[in-house]
Each structure stands twice: as structure tokens, then as C-alpha cells.
Design a protein around this motif. Sequence first.
Motif, PDB file in Angstrom:
ATOM      1  N   THR A 138      -5.664  -5.663   3.118  1.00  0.00           N
ATOM      2  CA  THR A 138      -7.002  -5.740   2.541  1.00  0.00           C
ATOM      3  C   THR A 138      -7.394  -7.176   2.209  1.00  0.00           C
ATOM      4  O   THR A 138      -8.575  -7.499   2.109  1.00  0.00           O
ATOM      5  CB  THR A 138      -7.089  -4.915   1.248  1.00  0.00           C
ATOM      6  OG1 THR A 138      -6.032  -5.338   0.367  1.00  0.00           O
ATOM      7  CG2 THR A 138      -6.995  -3.425   1.528  1.00  0.00           C
ATOM      8  N   TYR A 188       2.645   1.672  -3.462  1.00  0.00           N
ATOM      9  CA  TYR A 188       1.885   1.204  -4.623  1.00  0.00           C
ATOM     10  C   TYR A 188       2.212   2.006  -5.889  1.00  0.00           C
ATOM     11  O   TYR A 188       2.577   1.445  -6.922  1.00  0.00           O
ATOM     12  CB  TYR A 188       0.392   1.274  -4.319  1.00  0.00           C
ATOM     13  CG  TYR A 188      -0.474   0.587  -5.347  1.00  0.00           C
ATOM     14  CD1 TYR A 188      -0.757  -0.772  -5.249  1.00  0.00           C
ATOM     15  CD2 TYR A 188      -1.011   1.286  -6.422  1.00  0.00           C
ATOM     16  CE1 TYR A 188      -1.548  -1.418  -6.193  1.00  0.00           C
ATOM     17  CE2 TYR A 188      -1.803   0.653  -7.375  1.00  0.00           C
ATOM     18  CZ  TYR A 188      -2.062  -0.697  -7.251  1.00  0.00           C
ATOM     19  OH  TYR A 188      -2.838  -1.326  -8.186  1.00  0.00           O
ATOM     20  N   LYS A 189       2.089   3.306  -5.814  1.00  0.00           N
ATOM     21  CA  LYS A 189       2.365   4.160  -6.984  1.00  0.00           C
ATOM     22  C   LYS A 189       3.841   4.102  -7.351  1.00  0.00           C
ATOM     23  O   LYS A 189       4.207   4.040  -8.533  1.00  0.00           O
ATOM     24  CB  LYS A 189       1.932   5.592  -6.704  1.00  0.00           C
ATOM     25  CG  LYS A 189       2.087   6.529  -7.888  1.00  0.00           C
ATOM     26  CD  LYS A 189       1.565   7.927  -7.561  1.00  0.00           C
ATOM     27  CE  LYS A 189       1.711   8.867  -8.746  1.00  0.00           C
ATOM     28  NZ  LYS A 189       1.199  10.232  -8.423  1.00  0.00           N
ATOM     29  N   PHE A 234     -10.285   2.507   5.127  1.00  0.00           N
ATOM     30  CA  PHE A 234     -10.758   2.724   3.758  1.00  0.00           C
ATOM     31  C   PHE A 234     -12.001   1.891   3.439  1.00  0.00           C
ATOM     32  O   PHE A 234     -12.533   1.975   2.330  1.00  0.00           O
ATOM     33  CB  PHE A 234      -9.648   2.390   2.752  1.00  0.00           C
ATOM     34  CG  PHE A 234      -8.467   3.322   2.812  1.00  0.00           C
ATOM     35  CD1 PHE A 234      -8.455   4.499   2.078  1.00  0.00           C
ATOM     36  CD2 PHE A 234      -7.365   3.031   3.609  1.00  0.00           C
ATOM     37  CE1 PHE A 234      -7.366   5.362   2.131  1.00  0.00           C
ATOM     38  CE2 PHE A 234      -6.277   3.882   3.673  1.00  0.00           C
ATOM     39  CZ  PHE A 234      -6.271   5.054   2.930  1.00  0.00           C
ATOM     40  N   LYS A 261     -12.196  -1.195   2.798  1.00  0.00           N
ATOM     41  CA  LYS A 261     -11.885  -2.049   1.656  1.00  0.00           C
ATOM     42  C   LYS A 261     -11.306  -3.374   2.138  1.00  0.00           C
ATOM     43  O   LYS A 261     -10.620  -3.425   3.153  1.00  0.00           O
ATOM     44  CB  LYS A 261     -10.883  -1.364   0.719  1.00  0.00           C
ATOM     45  CG  LYS A 261     -11.479  -0.226  -0.087  1.00  0.00           C
ATOM     46  CD  LYS A 261     -10.496   0.276  -1.136  1.00  0.00           C
ATOM     47  CE  LYS A 261     -11.123   1.365  -1.998  1.00  0.00           C
ATOM     48  NZ  LYS A 261     -10.186   1.832  -3.047  1.00  0.00           N
ATOM     49  N   HIS A 304      -8.968  -3.220   5.253  1.00  0.00           N
ATOM     50  CA  HIS A 304      -8.378  -1.968   5.746  1.00  0.00           C
ATOM     51  C   HIS A 304      -9.539  -1.125   6.253  1.00  0.00           C
ATOM     52  O   HIS A 304     -10.312  -0.566   5.474  1.00  0.00           O
ATOM     53  CB  HIS A 304      -7.620  -1.255   4.631  1.00  0.00           C
ATOM     54  CG  HIS A 304      -6.644  -0.233   5.128  1.00  0.00           C
ATOM     55  ND1 HIS A 304      -6.971   0.700   6.092  1.00  0.00           N
ATOM     56  CD2 HIS A 304      -5.340  -0.006   4.811  1.00  0.00           C
ATOM     57  CE1 HIS A 304      -5.924   1.462   6.334  1.00  0.00           C
ATOM     58  NE2 HIS A 304      -4.908   1.050   5.570  1.00  0.00           N
ATOM     59  N   HIS A 309       0.822  -1.217   0.000  1.00  0.00           N
ATOM     60  CA  HIS A 309       0.000   0.000   0.000  1.00  0.00           C
ATOM     61  C   HIS A 309       0.853   1.262   0.000  1.00  0.00           C
ATOM     62  O   HIS A 309       0.605   2.191  -0.773  1.00  0.00           O
ATOM     63  CB  HIS A 309      -0.927   0.003   1.219  1.00  0.00           C
ATOM     64  CG  HIS A 309      -2.054  -0.983   1.126  1.00  0.00           C
ATOM     65  ND1 HIS A 309      -2.669  -1.518   2.230  1.00  0.00           N
ATOM     66  CD2 HIS A 309      -2.677  -1.529   0.049  1.00  0.00           C
ATOM     67  CE1 HIS A 309      -3.626  -2.358   1.839  1.00  0.00           C
ATOM     68  NE2 HIS A 309      -3.643  -2.376   0.523  1.00  0.00           N
ATOM     69  N   GLU A 321      -5.905  -1.372  -8.141  1.00  0.00           N
ATOM     70  CA  GLU A 321      -5.986   0.086  -7.910  1.00  0.00           C
ATOM     71  C   GLU A 321      -5.859   0.362  -6.424  1.00  0.00           C
ATOM     72  O   GLU A 321      -6.342  -0.409  -5.593  1.00  0.00           O
ATOM     73  CB  GLU A 321      -7.331   0.612  -8.427  1.00  0.00           C
ATOM     74  CG  GLU A 321      -7.557   2.107  -8.243  1.00  0.00           C
ATOM     75  CD  GLU A 321      -8.171   2.467  -6.875  1.00  0.00           C
ATOM     76  OE1 GLU A 321      -7.959   3.600  -6.395  1.00  0.00           O
ATOM     77  OE2 GLU A 321      -8.858   1.595  -6.281  1.00  0.00           O
ATOM     78  N   TRP A 322      -5.165   1.450  -6.092  1.00  0.00           N
ATOM     79  CA  TRP A 322      -5.079   1.861  -4.701  1.00  0.00           C
ATOM     80  C   TRP A 322      -4.983   3.380  -4.619  1.00  0.00           C
ATOM     81  O   TRP A 322      -4.112   3.974  -5.218  1.00  0.00           O
ATOM     82  CB  TRP A 322      -3.878   1.221  -3.985  1.00  0.00           C
ATOM     83  CG  TRP A 322      -3.844   1.525  -2.518  1.00  0.00           C
ATOM     84  CD1 TRP A 322      -2.948   2.312  -1.858  1.00  0.00           C
ATOM     85  CD2 TRP A 322      -4.770   1.076  -1.523  1.00  0.00           C
ATOM     86  NE1 TRP A 322      -3.230   2.374  -0.516  1.00  0.00           N
ATOM     87  CE2 TRP A 322      -4.358   1.617  -0.280  1.00  0.00           C
ATOM     88  CE3 TRP A 322      -5.911   0.256  -1.542  1.00  0.00           C
ATOM     89  CZ2 TRP A 322      -5.058   1.377   0.905  1.00  0.00           C
ATOM     90  CZ3 TRP A 322      -6.598   0.019  -0.360  1.00  0.00           C
ATOM     91  CH2 TRP A 322      -6.168   0.569   0.844  1.00  0.00           C
ATOM     92  N   GLN A 323      -5.916   3.976  -3.904  1.00  0.00           N
ATOM     93  CA  GLN A 323      -5.974   5.434  -3.709  1.00  0.00           C
ATOM     94  C   GLN A 323      -5.887   6.194  -5.037  1.00  0.00           C
ATOM     95  O   GLN A 323      -5.141   7.172  -5.176  1.00  0.00           O
ATOM     96  CB  GLN A 323      -4.876   5.886  -2.752  1.00  0.00           C
ATOM     97  CG  GLN A 323      -5.113   5.422  -1.316  1.00  0.00           C
ATOM     98  CD  GLN A 323      -4.109   5.995  -0.345  1.00  0.00           C
ATOM     99  OE1 GLN A 323      -2.951   5.608  -0.336  1.00  0.00           O
ATOM    100  NE2 GLN A 323      -4.546   6.936   0.474  1.00  0.00           N
ATOM    101  N   GLY A 324      -6.646   5.717  -6.018  1.00  0.00           N
ATOM    102  CA  GLY A 324      -6.755   6.417  -7.290  1.00  0.00           C
ATOM    103  C   GLY A 324      -5.690   6.086  -8.303  1.00  0.00           C
ATOM    104  O   GLY A 324      -5.753   6.543  -9.448  1.00  0.00           O
ATOM    105  N   HIS A 325      -4.711   5.274  -7.917  1.00  0.00           N
ATOM    106  CA  HIS A 325      -3.657   4.914  -8.871  1.00  0.00           C
ATOM    107  C   HIS A 325      -3.848   3.474  -9.314  1.00  0.00           C
ATOM    108  O   HIS A 325      -4.124   2.596  -8.495  1.00  0.00           O
ATOM    109  CB  HIS A 325      -2.275   5.082  -8.248  1.00  0.00           C
ATOM    110  CG  HIS A 325      -1.163   4.980  -9.245  1.00  0.00           C
ATOM    111  ND1 HIS A 325      -0.781   6.032 -10.042  1.00  0.00           N
ATOM    112  CD2 HIS A 325      -0.380   3.942  -9.594  1.00  0.00           C
ATOM    113  CE1 HIS A 325       0.208   5.648 -10.834  1.00  0.00           C
ATOM    114  NE2 HIS A 325       0.468   4.377 -10.574  1.00  0.00           N
TER     115      HIS A 325
END
Length: 430
Positions: free
Chosen positions: A67, A35-36, A123, A125, A120, A32, A82-86
Amino acid sequence: MMPRKPLLILLLIMAGLTASAQKRVMLWFDAHANYKRLSSADSIRFYLEKSKQAGVTDIVVDVKPITGFVLWKSKYAPYLGEWQGHKMPQDLNFLQTFIDEGHKFGLTVHASINVFSGGHNHFNKGIIYGQYPEWQSINYLDTGLTKISAIKSKYSGMLNPANPEVQKYQLNLLKELIKQHPGLDGVILDRVRYDGFESDFSNVSRKLFEKYIGKKVANFPADVYSYTKKDGKPVKTPGPLYKQWIEWRASVIYNFFVDARKTAKKANKKIIFGDYTGAWYPTYYEVGVNWASNKFEVAREYSWATPKYQQYGYAELLDLYTTGCYYYEVSKEEVHQSNTYRAARTEAGMSTQRSPVYSVEGSAERAMELTKGAAPLLGGLYVEQYEKNKDQFIKAMQMCMDKTNGLMIFDLVHIVQRNWWDAIQQVTGK
């Protein structure tokens, strides 16, 4: 001819350098948090090269974060695309890229899975919010039995480790992970534990506990413990089955490790079978875990343990063990010198007690004593605890190297944010 004494001294120095060189230096790559950062082959390659240059020997790639979603294509678990928009590029084979590129740099590549975590909570999720809500932990609070998804003070939505369906699911994932990645060097299991002492009090756990002790529990959960008021605050009061409950929970985790090792070795007999836990053994029974050697006589030292508790020490089942010496105070002396602890103790089962064992040095020494050489042990550090104090971090790393079989650093994100690669190099000599 060289005189004997100088030759002996030279040999001892060379032996010391060789022993130091053989120690593992492990860097964790959290899914997490990174991630990006790790969503391209070029970026993965860049950070592997940085790791190698800093003297890292092993990397741990988190492929199943809390998660319960995974970073390989699974027929059992949802993919973390996908995680936090990425979004993760569809053509990126995440773990295989780490394996291929890591081996080019001579790194040993381990995959980490958070075993008994399925959500999580910050979130909303995870698999407890999707296909498996019935698997989540039921916690016994002073306010009553509560689903862990409703306890937002806890970020990790833990599962019930005793549930046979949960165990089968996790073993299938472990087998699938190893089979899909034959070049993988090792697996490190994380969160093979209960959420805390308040879990799990589901009907599933009650029935399994009754089977273990061979009788019905008349008053559940009060026969395990109940809450009483002390100075206006709820306090756990042990019931008649308190110690047997502790013993049973340790048996659940032990037996899972037996099955997990068999599963991993059957999938790849050469796989390094590893585990992470916290180092705070005196209170780690609260999460149902006995990570000591089965030769350690627990009941002689701890009043909460039954004589049978010793049988559920699982260190002998491991090929590699890393334990979190997660304390700001490095030496045992620092514990007594400081008026307050610099680092918050927020990990599951962690004590706020002041004791030499609650330092990097003390916890590392104690872990080595408890595991009795059953498996190579790496002292682990949580970089965030050292805030801006690089010198303290360097001291802590050196202490782990001196007192254990190596060093584990959690996590890449904190090294990158502080640009502390040079700190690692100071310890590894690179």
C-alpha cells in the motif's frame, strides 16, 4: 596419537557441520497477512520464540507493505494503523518490539520495505489512491496507456521507478527507518522494480529516456514496441529502440541501488544492505532489473541485452541477497518427469517455459553462477506453492541449503496455518 586419516575425516565432518551452522535461515513476516496476528508484544514474542526453536537465524519484518503505508511513525508516509477492520494498538512500537525481543532470542532482525509499490488494487488503498496518484505506473496495454490503479487484475499498485520525486521519497523513508531504529540489523529492499514490461510509459519516463539516448523519440511508445495480432491475440513487436529501452530501465534500477546503499550506510554504517528478487533471470529484464554480478556478460547469452546492460548488474552493491526459487519442482529431474507444473507461475516477469533452470535446484544454481559470490545468497521459497505436501517443502528447503548460502522462507502466515514448524526443524536440525 590418532592416525592421520581418521583425524582428517573428523576435521572434514566438523568443518561441514560448522559451515552448515553458519548458513542463514530467514523467515519473512508479511505485514498485511499477519497484521492481526502481530498486533501485540506478547504475540510478537511468541512467534519469535517459535522461530528460534525451529532453527531460524534471521527474521524479516515487513514494515512498508504494498500500500505504501508504513509501520513506523513517519513524517513522509501514512501510518498503517488499521487493516481489514483490525487496529494496531497506539502504544505498540511495532518494529522496535521485534528488534528488542528478537535480539533476546539471538535473532538477526531485518526490516523489509516494498520500495516501488504504492497501492493495493484489490482494496483500493494506498498512496496512489490518496496523496500521490500522479506517481502511479502508466502501463502500455494493447488497449492503450492505462493507469495501474485501473488494472484490477494486478494486486500491487506499482509506482514509476524513474520518477525523481518517487526516488527521493523512497530514500527519505529508508533513511528515516534506519535512523529511528539504531538497533536494526539489516534492511531488505523488495519490489525495487517496474510493474512489468508494460510500464512505465508516462511523459516523465519518455523525457528521461530521451535524455538517456540523447535524442527525441519520434513515435512513442511504438518505437519501443507496438502490438500486432497473432492468432487473434495481441503480441508485442519490438521497435527500433527496444533494446535501448531495456538498457535504460536497468540503469534506472541500478542507479537507485547506488543511492539507496549510500543512504542506508550513511544512516548506519553497520546496517546489512539486502535485496529480494525473483530467481527467473532470463525474463527478469521485463521488470527492469539486472540482479547479476557486473562481471556477468549478459549479451553473450541473451539476445535482448545490449553490451552495456552488463554494467547495470548490482550484486556487488549488496551485503545480502535472497532470490525466490519459487517452483514446486525441486530437482532439475522433476521438471522433465512431470507432465504439468504443479505451481502456478504468477509472479512478475515469470516464464511458463519448461526448463531445468525453472526448478528450485536449477534456479538456485543459476543464481549462484550469475552473482559470482558478490554477496551471500539465500534461496527463497514460497510456502503456499507446496500446498499440503510437507515432504516436497522439506526437500525444497534442503535444496536451498545445499545449493546456496542459506534459506529464506516466505511467509510466517503459511507456516502457522499448516503448523509446519517441525518441517523447518527437520532441515535445521533443531
